[in-house]
Design a protein around this motif. Structure first.
Motif, PDB file in Angstrom:
ATOM      1  N   UNK A 138     -46.452  41.570  52.693  1.00  0.00           N
ATOM      2  CA  UNK A 138     -45.163  42.103  52.218  1.00  0.00           C
ATOM      3  C   UNK A 138     -44.844  43.492  52.762  1.00  0.00           C
ATOM      4  N   UNK A 139     -45.486  43.882  53.855  1.00  0.00           N
ATOM      5  CA  UNK A 139     -45.148  45.173  54.428  1.00  0.00           C
ATOM      6  C   UNK A 139     -46.322  45.835  55.110  1.00  0.00           C
ATOM      7  N   UNK A 140     -46.133  47.097  55.442  1.00  0.00           N
ATOM      8  CA  UNK A 140     -47.150  47.890  56.130  1.00  0.00           C
ATOM      9  C   UNK A 140     -47.544  49.059  55.239  1.00  0.00           C
ATOM     10  N   UNK A 141     -48.838  49.271  55.024  1.00  0.00           N
ATOM     11  CA  UNK A 141     -49.266  50.413  54.207  1.00  0.00           C
ATOM     12  C   UNK A 141     -48.939  51.733  54.897  1.00  0.00           C
ATOM     13  N   UNK A 142     -48.974  52.799  54.154  1.00  0.00           N
ATOM     14  CA  UNK A 142     -48.664  54.111  54.708  1.00  0.00           C
ATOM     15  C   UNK A 142     -49.682  54.514  55.764  1.00  0.00           C
ATOM     16  N   UNK A 143     -49.291  55.466  56.590  1.00  0.00           N
ATOM     17  CA  UNK A 143     -50.195  55.981  57.624  1.00  0.00           C
ATOM     18  C   UNK A 143     -51.465  56.536  56.984  1.00  0.00           C
ATOM     19  N   UNK A 144     -51.299  57.178  55.824  1.00  0.00           N
ATOM     20  CA  UNK A 144     -52.444  57.780  55.139  1.00  0.00           C
ATOM     21  C   UNK A 144     -53.431  56.711  54.665  1.00  0.00           C
ATOM     22  N   UNK A 172     -48.345  50.573  63.764  1.00  0.00           N
ATOM     23  CA  UNK A 172     -48.865  51.278  62.588  1.00  0.00           C
ATOM     24  C   UNK A 172     -50.341  51.631  62.727  1.00  0.00           C
ATOM     25  N   UNK A 173     -51.024  51.001  63.694  1.00  0.00           N
ATOM     26  CA  UNK A 173     -52.432  51.273  63.902  1.00  0.00           C
ATOM     27  C   UNK A 173     -53.371  50.242  63.312  1.00  0.00           C
TER      28      UNK A 173
END
Length: 362
Positions: A138-144, A172-173
């Protein structure tokens, strides 16, 4: 063909991931048996509390020393009005009465703050318990979050339903992307385009994603046996993620009536609905889905509708009543079997090797 970069990264023997099906299906036994058989077992932790996650992780570690992973839902902002909830409850009231449900469903509606707080606590548990693989839907987690997981040597897997989403997962990595074709059962991981605008078939999706990303691609959606595995590998994927095939296994936590419904279903009975959760999902058309079709546009979004129908699904499960259960399934139910995880894995690997040998023979 069964040994590649993906199996090396995840430290597994075969390029097979058991889909992280939320809602109690991914029992400790199921997850451990998949990992013991050479695949990657996954906990579907989308609806679990941090304490429940920690308890299950500890239990699985007693059953296997092999790697296993966990999946979380990316929290998103959501809003609803009292009138939306009131209307949805009016629509559901006749069914609630039929199932003799008296509890107030409004009490289970979470707030945005609660959802985000739970997610952050789930991440903490995963890091503390040193789980080697964490996937997101359901999405991409934050960079942190991604950075913290990778600093703790945790492989991060994203989910995509289009080429555009897969490209964003790579940007996003994250280390690996699971591409979900429209054939996939349950909720799909779209996060850029609306669900109805991202219904690309898996065999079309795989090569297009492979041509646009450099990270390993895992194929998901309707794959039940070695034929789906080998087709996916030939199109450029480095592995597959299978849900329905494992759901009907003996070790799965799915209700008996649920497993039987899948094994007696036909491919044209597998439909899309948002009646159960407020988010489009694929499953077997039953009485509830049929009755809710005319109301679907009026129902609140996920997770509100999901909370409102939770007592209904709970009562249906207790009563073994398939009419009002969310019978999530991919589009290949005729291939489902009641068997052990070990039998399923052995049959896939044996047949995959036979297919490979036959191909190169000619």
């Amino acid at each position: 063909m069964l040994k590649n970069k993906m199996t090396q990264l995840l430290k597994i023997e075969y390029p097979i991931i058991q889909a992280p099906m939320a809602g109690g299906i991914t029992t400790s036994n199921l997850v451990a048996e998949v990992s013991n058989a050479g695949g990657l077992g996954m906990i579907g932790a989308g609806y679990m509390t941090p304490n429940q996650i920690r308890e299950q992780i500890k239990e699985i570690k007693q059953y296997t020393s092999k790697p296993f992973g966990i999946n979380l839902f990316i929290p998103n902002e959501f809003a609803y009005t009292d009138s939306e909830v009131k209307l949805a409850n009016q629509v559901l009231k006749p069914i609630r009465n039929q199932l003799h449900i008296n509890e107030d469903p409004n009490l289970d509606i979470p707030t945005c703050d609660q959802v985000f707080e739970t997610f952050n606590e789930q991440i903490k548990v995963i890091i503390e318990e040193r789980i080697p693989v964490c996937s997101f839907t359901f999405g991409i987690p934050s960079e942190a979050v991604i950075s913290e997981l990778k600093q703790n040597n945790i492989f991060v897997i994203g989910t995509a339903t289009t080429v555009e989403e897969a490209v964003e997962v790579e940007k996003s990595g994250m280390d690996i992307v699971v591409v979900q074709g429209s054939e996939a059962g349950g909720h799909r991981g779209n996060f850029i385009s609306p669900s109805q605008d991202s219904l690309i078939g898996l065999m079309s999706l795989i090569p297009q994603v492979v041509d646009h990303v450099s990270i390993p691609v895992i194929a998901a959606g309707g794959i039940m046996d070695a034929r789906g595995l080998m087709a996916s590998l030939c199109l450029g994927a480095l592995g597959v993620q299978m849900g329905t095939a494992f759901l009907t296994c003996i070790e799965s936590g799915a209700q008996k009536v649920y497993k039987e419904a899948i094994m007696h279903a036909k491919e044209d009975q597998i439909v899309l609905t948002r009646a159960f959760s407020g988010k489009w999902a694929r499953g077997i058309k039953n009485k509830f889905i049929a009755e809710m079709e005319k109301h679907e546009d009026l129902l609140p979004d996920f997770p509100v509708q999901n909370a409102l129908t939770q007592p209904l699904r709970k009562a249906s499960s207790a009563q073994q009543n398939a009419d009002y259960l969310s019978l999530w399934s991919g589009q290949s139910p005729r291939l489902a079997k009641n068997q052990t995880v070990e039998s399923l894995m052995k049959s896939i690997i044996t047949e995959a090797k036979n297919i490979n040998n036959s191909f190169f023979r000619y």
